[in-house]
Scaffold this motif. Structure first.
Motif, PDB file in Angstrom:
ATOM      1  N   MET A  38       0.856  -1.176   0.000  1.00 29.38           N
ATOM      2  CA  MET A  38       0.000   0.000   0.000  1.00 29.38           C
ATOM      3  C   MET A  38       0.903   1.241   0.000  1.00 29.38           C
ATOM      4  O   MET A  38       1.897   1.292   0.700  1.00 29.38           O
ATOM      5  CB  MET A  38      -0.908  -0.021   1.225  1.00 29.38           C
ATOM      6  CG  MET A  38      -1.832   1.172   1.318  1.00 29.38           C
ATOM      7  SD  MET A  38      -3.022   1.046   2.657  1.00 29.38           S
ATOM      8  CE  MET A  38      -4.484   0.765   1.690  1.00 29.38           C
ATOM      9  N   PRO A  39       0.529   2.274  -0.726  1.00 29.26           N
ATOM     10  CA  PRO A  39       1.340   3.503  -0.742  1.00 29.26           C
ATOM     11  C   PRO A  39       1.405   4.136   0.642  1.00 29.26           C
ATOM     12  O   PRO A  39       0.498   3.975   1.459  1.00 29.26           O
ATOM     13  CB  PRO A  39       0.583   4.423  -1.698  1.00 29.26           C
ATOM     14  CG  PRO A  39      -0.322   3.555  -2.472  1.00 29.26           C
ATOM     15  CD  PRO A  39      -0.619   2.366  -1.619  1.00 29.26           C
ATOM     16  N   ARG A  40       2.478   4.873   0.882  1.00 23.39           N
ATOM     17  CA  ARG A  40       2.630   5.617   2.131  1.00 23.39           C
ATOM     18  C   ARG A  40       3.589   6.770   1.906  1.00 23.39           C
ATOM     19  O   ARG A  40       4.357   6.772   0.950  1.00 23.39           O
ATOM     20  CB  ARG A  40       3.134   4.726   3.261  1.00 23.39           C
ATOM     21  CG  ARG A  40       4.536   4.212   3.046  1.00 23.39           C
ATOM     22  CD  ARG A  40       4.919   3.249   4.169  1.00 23.39           C
ATOM     23  NE  ARG A  40       6.224   2.691   3.936  1.00 23.39           N
ATOM     24  CZ  ARG A  40       7.331   3.099   4.542  1.00 23.39           C
ATOM     25  NH1 ARG A  40       7.279   4.072   5.421  1.00 23.39           N
ATOM     26  NH2 ARG A  40       8.479   2.540   4.273  1.00 23.39           N
ATOM     27  N   ARG A  57      -9.077   3.737  10.626  1.00 24.70           N
ATOM     28  CA  ARG A  57      -9.326   2.738   9.585  1.00 24.70           C
ATOM     29  C   ARG A  57     -10.774   2.283   9.523  1.00 24.70           C
ATOM     30  O   ARG A  57     -11.222   1.770   8.495  1.00 24.70           O
ATOM     31  CB  ARG A  57      -8.428   1.512   9.804  1.00 24.70           C
ATOM     32  CG  ARG A  57      -6.935   1.786   9.838  1.00 24.70           C
ATOM     33  CD  ARG A  57      -6.305   2.269   8.550  1.00 24.70           C
ATOM     34  NE  ARG A  57      -6.359   1.406   7.414  1.00 24.70           N
ATOM     35  CZ  ARG A  57      -5.642   0.303   7.233  1.00 24.70           C
ATOM     36  NH1 ARG A  57      -4.796  -0.110   8.146  1.00 24.70           N
ATOM     37  NH2 ARG A  57      -5.755  -0.395   6.125  1.00 24.70           N
ATOM     38  N   ASN A  98     -12.440   8.924   3.267  1.00 27.88           N
ATOM     39  CA  ASN A  98     -11.065   9.189   2.847  1.00 27.88           C
ATOM     40  C   ASN A  98     -10.076   8.747   3.920  1.00 27.88           C
ATOM     41  O   ASN A  98      -9.057   8.121   3.615  1.00 27.88           O
ATOM     42  CB  ASN A  98     -10.866  10.680   2.562  1.00 27.88           C
ATOM     43  CG  ASN A  98     -11.780  11.192   1.480  1.00 27.88           C
ATOM     44  OD1 ASN A  98     -12.299  10.434   0.675  1.00 27.88           O
ATOM     45  ND2 ASN A  98     -12.007  12.480   1.461  1.00 27.88           N
ATOM     46  N   ASN A 126     -10.491   6.496   6.174  1.00 26.90           N
ATOM     47  CA  ASN A 126     -10.476   5.030   6.261  1.00 26.90           C
ATOM     48  C   ASN A 126      -9.486   4.408   5.282  1.00 26.90           C
ATOM     49  O   ASN A 126      -9.037   3.280   5.479  1.00 26.90           O
ATOM     50  CB  ASN A 126     -11.855   4.439   5.990  1.00 26.90           C
ATOM     51  CG  ASN A 126     -12.899   4.776   7.032  1.00 26.90           C
ATOM     52  OD1 ASN A 126     -14.086   4.664   6.757  1.00 26.90           O
ATOM     53  ND2 ASN A 126     -12.516   5.175   8.229  1.00 26.90           N
ATOM     54  N   ALA A 127      -9.138   5.121   4.217  1.00 24.16           N
ATOM     55  CA  ALA A 127      -8.235   4.592   3.190  1.00 24.16           C
ATOM     56  C   ALA A 127      -6.760   4.810   3.506  1.00 24.16           C
ATOM     57  O   ALA A 127      -5.898   4.360   2.743  1.00 24.16           O
ATOM     58  CB  ALA A 127      -8.575   5.229   1.838  1.00 24.16           C
ATOM     59  N   SER A 179      -3.061   4.307   4.730  1.00 26.00           N
ATOM     60  CA  SER A 179      -2.256   3.122   5.006  1.00 26.00           C
ATOM     61  C   SER A 179      -1.984   3.079   6.511  1.00 26.00           C
ATOM     62  O   SER A 179      -2.075   4.107   7.209  1.00 26.00           O
ATOM     63  CB  SER A 179      -0.928   3.189   4.252  1.00 26.00           C
ATOM     64  OG  SER A 179      -0.111   4.209   4.801  1.00 26.00           O
ATOM     65  N   GLU A 180      -1.650   1.917   7.019  1.00 24.11           N
ATOM     66  CA  GLU A 180      -1.346   1.800   8.442  1.00 24.11           C
ATOM     67  C   GLU A 180      -0.156   2.673   8.805  1.00 24.11           C
ATOM     68  O   GLU A 180      -0.156   3.352   9.836  1.00 24.11           O
ATOM     69  CB  GLU A 180      -1.073   0.348   8.836  1.00 24.11           C
ATOM     70  CG  GLU A 180      -0.811   0.207  10.317  1.00 24.11           C
ATOM     71  CD  GLU A 180      -0.767  -1.220  10.799  1.00 24.11           C
ATOM     72  OE1 GLU A 180      -0.180  -1.427  11.881  1.00 24.11           O
ATOM     73  OE2 GLU A 180      -1.307  -2.110  10.130  1.00 24.11           O
ATOM     74  N   ASP A 229       0.818   5.484   7.415  1.00 19.39           N
ATOM     75  CA  ASP A 229       0.420   6.886   7.445  1.00 19.39           C
ATOM     76  C   ASP A 229      -0.448   7.194   8.661  1.00 19.39           C
ATOM     77  O   ASP A 229      -0.306   8.253   9.282  1.00 19.39           O
ATOM     78  CB  ASP A 229      -0.303   7.269   6.157  1.00 19.39           C
ATOM     79  CG  ASP A 229       0.630   7.377   4.972  1.00 19.39           C
ATOM     80  OD1 ASP A 229       1.872   7.354   5.156  1.00 19.39           O
ATOM     81  OD2 ASP A 229       0.125   7.475   3.838  1.00 19.39           O
TER      82      ASP A 229
END
Length: 154
Positions: A1-3, A78, A90, A92-93, A95-96, A98
């Motif tokens: 996932m992006p961060r 989350r 937004n 909720n999306a 990354s962990e 971030d």
């Protein structure tokens, strides 16, 4: 996932809070050009956001973060689904990584300020100042139609 990549998690959190527009609602005076000292960020606002959902208030994130563990805060970001205008879909999306960076930045700011008022139920008038987000002159817009070309529904 992006961060977000930054020198450290606190720097990443500062960046995310800034570009994620958290200060827009959670920092009094931010709307006047964003020239609020970082020491005064994210203390919440007693000005409500009123609409069909009732009236909600921007929380004092600095007190909330101090009362939650990092894991609990990440879980809130989350999974929470609450009333507008907070853009939970937004948030909720995130990354962990971030979400953890945001926690670490806010936690590093330390506690400050007071808790904000509790939400007010729909139909009840708040005792505080508020912005009114009650829809007016609602029209159904066909998909792909701009408001200037819409026809009124029967």
């Amino acid at each position: 996932m992006p961060r977000v990549l930054a020198a450290d998690p606190v720097s990443a959190g500062r960046y995310l809070v800034t570009v994620g527009a958290c200060n827009d609602c959670h920092t009094p005076g931010w709307e006047e050009g964003g020239q609020v000292p970082e020491a005064d960020w994210l203390v919440g606002s007693p000005i409500g956001w009123r609409g069909p959902w009732g009236t909600t208030y921007p929380s004092n994130l600095r007190l909330i973060v101090q009362s939650l563990s990092e894991d609990a805060f990440v879980q809130v970001l989350r999974t929470r689904k609450e009333r507008p205008p907070m853009p939970w879909m937004n948030v909720n999306a995130l990354s962990e990584a971030d979400a953890r960076a945001i926690y670490r930045f806010i936690h590093a700011l330390g506690p400050r300020g007071e808790p904000m008022p509790a939400a007010v139920a729909p139909g009840e008038k708040p005792a505080t100042p508020y912005f009114d987000f009650t829809p007016q002159q609602m029209e159904r817009l066909p998909v792909g139609t701009s408001p200037g070309t819409a026809t009124q529904r029967p």
